[in-house]
Scaffold this active site. Structure first.
Site, PDB file in Angstrom:
ATOM      1  N   TYR A  38      57.575 -22.139   9.836  1.00  0.00           N
ATOM      2  CA  TYR A  38      56.964 -22.238  11.171  1.00  0.00           C
ATOM      3  C   TYR A  38      55.737 -21.339  11.179  1.00  0.00           C
ATOM      4  O   TYR A  38      55.828 -20.149  10.855  1.00  0.00           O
ATOM      5  CB  TYR A  38      57.968 -21.784  12.243  1.00  0.00           C
ATOM      6  CG  TYR A  38      57.422 -21.775  13.645  1.00  0.00           C
ATOM      7  CD1 TYR A  38      57.182 -22.966  14.331  1.00  0.00           C
ATOM      8  CD2 TYR A  38      57.140 -20.570  14.301  1.00  0.00           C
ATOM      9  CE1 TYR A  38      56.678 -22.958  15.628  1.00  0.00           C
ATOM     10  CE2 TYR A  38      56.637 -20.568  15.597  1.00  0.00           C
ATOM     11  CZ  TYR A  38      56.411 -21.760  16.256  1.00  0.00           C
ATOM     12  OH  TYR A  38      55.911 -21.749  17.534  1.00  0.00           O
ATOM     13  N   ASP A  65      51.692 -16.495   5.166  1.00  0.00           N
ATOM     14  CA  ASP A  65      51.914 -16.237   6.583  1.00  0.00           C
ATOM     15  C   ASP A  65      52.893 -15.065   6.665  1.00  0.00           C
ATOM     16  O   ASP A  65      54.110 -15.235   6.532  1.00  0.00           O
ATOM     17  CB  ASP A  65      52.463 -17.489   7.261  1.00  0.00           C
ATOM     18  CG  ASP A  65      52.709 -17.257   8.750  1.00  0.00           C
ATOM     19  OD1 ASP A  65      52.633 -16.092   9.195  1.00  0.00           O
ATOM     20  OD2 ASP A  65      52.992 -18.243   9.460  1.00  0.00           O
ATOM     21  N   LYS A 112      52.856  -9.718  15.300  1.00  0.00           N
ATOM     22  CA  LYS A 112      54.048  -8.918  15.587  1.00  0.00           C
ATOM     23  C   LYS A 112      53.846  -7.414  15.364  1.00  0.00           C
ATOM     24  O   LYS A 112      53.309  -6.736  16.219  1.00  0.00           O
ATOM     25  CB  LYS A 112      55.235  -9.458  14.788  1.00  0.00           C
ATOM     26  CG  LYS A 112      55.526 -10.943  15.152  1.00  0.00           C
ATOM     27  CD  LYS A 112      56.876 -11.399  14.704  1.00  0.00           C
ATOM     28  CE  LYS A 112      57.087 -12.894  14.833  1.00  0.00           C
ATOM     29  NZ  LYS A 112      57.529 -13.364  16.127  1.00  0.00           N
TER      30      LYS A 112
END
Ligand code: HOZ
Length: 419
Positions: free
Chosen positions: A141, A234, A262
């Site tokens: 994702y 990623d 994050k």
């Protein structure tokens, strides 16, 4: 208002009562609790119940909630204004800190979320190679930009077809199972001169946690180099989580571009993408690839992010990894003794317990885990004050704020679960 009342009202105001689908707790046939406060390793809901947190805002809060240094930095930044839409010292300082810790990122761009980071990195890869196709892995994702919503993991996996994403947009998205190097090689052999990049979660974290097989990441590196495509890691989840320099440091593989989010914002909305100078200089205003954002490099997020990285420099990653392993070993033994063997996947301070006795190496094997049993486990753990992600296809995170007694409480709670 209690959580039930708030959820009822929220559903009249927001689709599903939430601002991100997982939070509705539908994958565990439940309803969300509404959080009022978070401190250290704990969340407190609006009814005053206390939970040991294993979600940590889906990863950013690796130091625990309200780390004093991070809070002080954010407060001090707000006292100088919350947004300028103009260059500021904080973005330079944080960019320098990141490039030092992640040397493959010689230059970077700050954005406001992981979704923006991956979306921009893909545009950059396409812009600088002049190619349209890219390889992504089933169950990975990369945020919710259209091109990535093909066989995407996390909650996106629950809405196959993803209405609103035209097939013309995803026709250039070439899919492969995670850990299947042969499938990636086949794509390159079929149309290698049309592939701009391969994007991968170096440790998958959105079909539960799945580790890369030995040689998988190196194989991707070699294929990209051979065919002139860019390798994008990623690291929105793995950055500063699996090692101070992310998965690329841990596995010793150098990507061309990296995306982050994050942890680098210390709990504030942030993302960044970066890589080699000659690639990054394709971005406007130096080059012609466009990306912009009012809140990019936001001074409060920059201050919190920098304070987080500074604090992490004092933290013992190995000790937290060892404690996390001991916890997951114990949980696995307890669940097996109740007739529910689990496959444990863990690295550093992240883990998933899959309710299956089969190995999990990709989305196909992750999808075989028993979600009904997970839901039973989740509900009873929540009732005992253990806050886990409300879906069996997510990771759990430990933090430097977790104390031994928090792990002991978690183990006691697991012992009490009845299937
Ligand atoms: N993307 C997150 C799961 N991997 C969920 C984000 C959220 O619901 O806050």
């Amino acid at each position: 208002m209690d959580s039930k009342a708030l959820y009822a009202k929220a559903q009249t105001l927001m689709p599903g009562g939430v601002n991100s689908p997982l939070r509705a707790c539908r994958y565990v046939n439940s309803e969300p609790v509404f959080i009022e406060n978070a401190k250290g390793a704990y969340l407190y809901d609006v009814e005053g119940r206390k939970y040991v947190d294993y979600v940590y805002s889906w990863g950013p809060q690796i130091l625990g909630h309200q780390d004093p240094a991070v809070s002080a930095a954010a407060h001090a930044a707000i006292d100088h204004g919350s947004s300028y839409g103009a260059p500021c010292l904080g973005e330079v300082t944080l960019a320098e800190a990141i490039t030092k810790l992640v040397p493959s990122m010689e230059m970077l761009r700050m954005v406001s979320s992981g979704t923006e980071a991956t979306m921009s990195a893909l545009r950059l890869a396409r812009g600088c190679t002049g190619r349209k196709k890219f390889v992504k892995f089933i169950g990975n994702y990369h945020g919710h930009a259209d091109a990535f919503l093909a066989a995407a993991g996390s909650a996106a996996a629950t809405v196959p077809g993803t209405p609103g994403v035209p097939e013309e947009v995803t026709m250039h998205t070439l899919l492969a199972q995670y850990n299947d190097l042969d499938a990636v090689r086949a794509h390159f052999e079929a149309c290698g001169d049309e592939i701009a990049c391969v994007i991968v979660e170096p440790v998958a974290g959105n079909m539960g946690l799945v580790l890369p097989r030995d040689g998988f990441l190196q194989g991707l590196r070699d294929l990209c180099t051979k065919y002139g495509a860019l390798l994008i890691f990623d690291e929105v989840i793995t950055g500063f989580r699996v090692a101070p320099g992310g998965a690329q440091q841990r596995f010793g593989i150098t990507p061309d571009l990296t995306t982050m989010g994050k942890i680098i914002g210390g709990g504030f909305p942030v993302g960044c993408y970066g890589g080699r100078r000659e690639i990054m200089e394709h971005m406007a205003p130096v080059g012609g690839v466009f990306q912009a954002g009012t809140l990019s490099g936001n001074p409060v997020a920059m201050a919190a992010g920098l304070a987080t990285l500074n604090r992490l420099a004092e933290c013992d990653y190995d000790a937290l990894e060892a404690k996390t392993k001991a916890l997951t070993d114990e949980l696995a033994a307890i669940l097996a003794s109740k007739g529910h063997p689990v496959c444990v996947q863990q690295i550093a301070s992240a883990f998933t317990l899959y309710f299956t006795d089969q190995p999990v190496t990709d989305m196909a094997s992750s999808a075989k885990a028993d979600q009904k049993t997970f839901a039973t486990y989740w509900r009873q753990m929540m009732d005992q004050g253990i806050y886990l992600a409300p879906a069996g296809f997510e990771c759990a995170f430990t933090s430097f704020a977790h104390a031994d007694e928090d792990f002991e409480k978690t183990i006691e709670a697991a012992k009490n679960v009845k299937f």
